[in-house]
Write an enzyme that holds these catalytic residues in place. Structure first.
Site, PDB file in Angstrom:
ATOM      1  CG  LEU A  79      -2.034  -1.038   1.245  1.00 16.52           C
ATOM      2  CD1 LEU A  79      -2.806  -0.957   2.557  1.00 16.52           C
ATOM      3  CD2 LEU A  79      -2.981  -0.868   0.068  1.00 16.52           C
ATOM      4  N   GLY A  82       7.362   4.343   3.880  1.00 19.72           N
ATOM      5  CA  GLY A  82       7.942   5.564   4.411  1.00 19.72           C
ATOM      6  C   GLY A  82       9.411   5.334   4.689  1.00 19.72           C
ATOM      7  N   GLY A  83       9.988   6.245   5.459  1.00 19.02           N
ATOM      8  CA  GLY A  83      11.415   6.132   5.716  1.00 19.02           C
ATOM      9  C   GLY A  83      11.808   4.863   6.437  1.00 19.02           C
ATOM     10  CB  VAL A  87       1.567   0.444   4.769  1.00 17.88           C
ATOM     11  CG1 VAL A  87       0.143   0.051   5.178  1.00 17.88           C
ATOM     12  CG2 VAL A  87       2.139   1.443   5.770  1.00 17.88           C
ATOM     13  CE  LYS A 102       3.958   3.344   9.690  1.00 22.47           C
ATOM     14  NZ  LYS A 102       3.489   4.685  10.119  1.00 22.47           N
ATOM     15  CB  VAL A 154      -8.586   3.892   4.803  1.00 20.52           C
ATOM     16  CG1 VAL A 154      -9.522   4.952   4.225  1.00 20.52           C
ATOM     17  CG2 VAL A 154      -8.565   3.952   6.315  1.00 20.52           C
ATOM     18  CG  ASP A 197       4.517  14.036   9.448  1.00 20.69           C
ATOM     19  OD1 ASP A 197       4.811  15.119   8.892  1.00 20.69           O
ATOM     20  OD2 ASP A 197       4.801  12.927   8.950  1.00 20.69           O
TER      21      ASP A 197
END
Length: 402
Positions: A79, A82-83, A87, A102, A154, A197
């Site tokens: 999905l 990130g760093g 996900v 995640k 989602v 964030d």
């Protein structure tokens, strides 16, 4: 393992992967027409029949039959990433319901800052329960090395991708979305948390029109003086996203309150209305300076009273902003009297996080050619840039506190 070339070899790999029960594979093993297919066509047929996802089929076609399971969850598709985390859309093996998993990258599992931040995110996610915040159900470790958080999946699109797709939003639509985000942020505030964030890519719009806040990876507990995540991060980079960073977050991320999130939400509203951030196309250091000292440029066509709300949300001094997200919602209430219709289905035609692998034997319809990947950049300018930004933040703090 070598890539399969025949249907029989593809079925053998599928069986080794444990993705499908042998009973589901038996009809294909007993079908001479199917066994006469090549591996690509066999994979496509299993995808069409709903037995494999394109992601699974592509990995099997590359000879990869391992790592389709994380704990009790079967991986369906990526999905996003990130760093420090990735996900995946996953399915519970027994209950068959789908979730977003995640997962902390293996290289970061041994990094104290990354692991502590991931644990903190799980703890924070467990503290919130609100329709406008993505819920987390569990935190666990698989095979002694894979840390993961189980969250709502989602089916929607981020507000960042929505604006990229259709352009700036009409004021009423943008305000409705921001008011929903403010409602979720108020709950986060009442739970004693600061998000740190807030930005359009962390706000998801689902098919019913509901906005959901996600990614509590930088969250801080407001009543905690022991913010180890911030302290461990200080020597590496500034926490947050420069385009949406409040003036105070640039140099004291361990001493913030909800008014910092209100500033970031104001920048988000600015982006939704204009299609750009207020200080776009500047270096990171310039963005930090502009957030400290410059008002955002006016947005053409936006009513003056709405622009005034944005300016209050983005006031340089926290005491000049709205003091709670509820105050933001109240200030924007004049634009939310008429409910929005359900979102246009066209909003969701683009996958929220596009799968990296190509589809199984895609049709030959014309498609835009992918742009070649840029050459890798040397790492030393990045490190110099980070050091420069940290030094700049220190100077800003010195003069601001005099």
């Amino acid at each position: 393992m070598p890539s399969p070339t025949t249907a029989a070899e593809f079925l053998a790999l599928t069986k080794q992967s444990s993705l499908l029960a042998e009973g589901l594979l038996k009809p294909y093993l007993n079908s001479r027409p199917f066994l006469e297919l090549n591996a690509d066509d066999a994979a496509r047929q299993l995808v069409i029949d709903g037995l494999l996802s394109p992601f699974q089929a592509n990995h099997l076609l590359k000879g990869r039959y391992k790592n389709f399971f994380i704990g009790k969850y079967k991986v369906i598709a990526p999905l996003g990433s990130g760093g420090a985390s990735q996900v995946f859309l996953c399915e519970h093996e027994m209950m068959k319901h789908r979730v977003a998993l995640k997962i902390l990258r293996l290289k970061d599992a041994n990094d104290p800052a990354a692991l502590n931040r991931f644990r903190r995110e799980a703890r924070a996610a467990a503290a919130v329960n609100h329709p406008n915040v993505v819920r987390a159900y569990d935190f666990d470790q698989a095979e002694g090395k894979h840390y993961y958080i189980v969250m709502d999946h989602v089916d929607g699109v981020s507000l960042e991708h929505l604006v990229e797709r259709i352009g700036p939003l009409p004021p009423e639509q943008a305000v409705h979305y921001v008011v929903q985000a403010a409602s979720g942020l108020q709950h986060i505030y009442e739970c004693g948390l600061i998000h740190r964030d807030i930005k359009p890519s962390n706000l998801l719009l689902d098919r019913s029109g509901l906005i959901r806040i996600l990614d509590l990876g930088l969250v801080r507990f407001a009543d905690s003086d022991d913010d180890n995540v911030t302290k461990l991060q200080k020597d590496h980079a500034i926490l947050g996203t420069a385009d949406y960073l409040s003036p105070e977050q640039a140099f004291k991320a361990d001493d913030l309150d909800i008014r910092s999130d209100i500033y970031s939400l104001g920048v988000t509203l600015y982006f939704l209305l204009s299609g750009r951030t207020p200080f776009a196309n500047l270096s990171m250091a310039q963005k930090l300076l502009h957030h400290q000292f410059k008002d955002p440029p006016p947005i053409e066509g936006v009513p003056k009273d709405l622009s005034a709300v944005i300016l209050t949300m983005m006031a340089k001094k926290p005491h000049d902003r709205y003091q709670t997200p509820d105050e933001v919602a109240e200030a924007l209430s004049g634009w939310t009297a008429i409910p929005l219709p359900p979102p246009d289905p066209a909003y969701f035609e683009v996958t929220e996080f596009p799968i990296a692998e190509t589809p199984v034997r895609p049709a030959k319809a014309s498609r835009p050619e992918a742009k070649p990947a840029p050459p890798p950049r040397p790492k030393w300018p990045i490190m110099v840039g980070i050091l420069a930004v940290v030094a700049l933040a220190g100077l800003i703090a010195f003069f601001a506190l005099r």
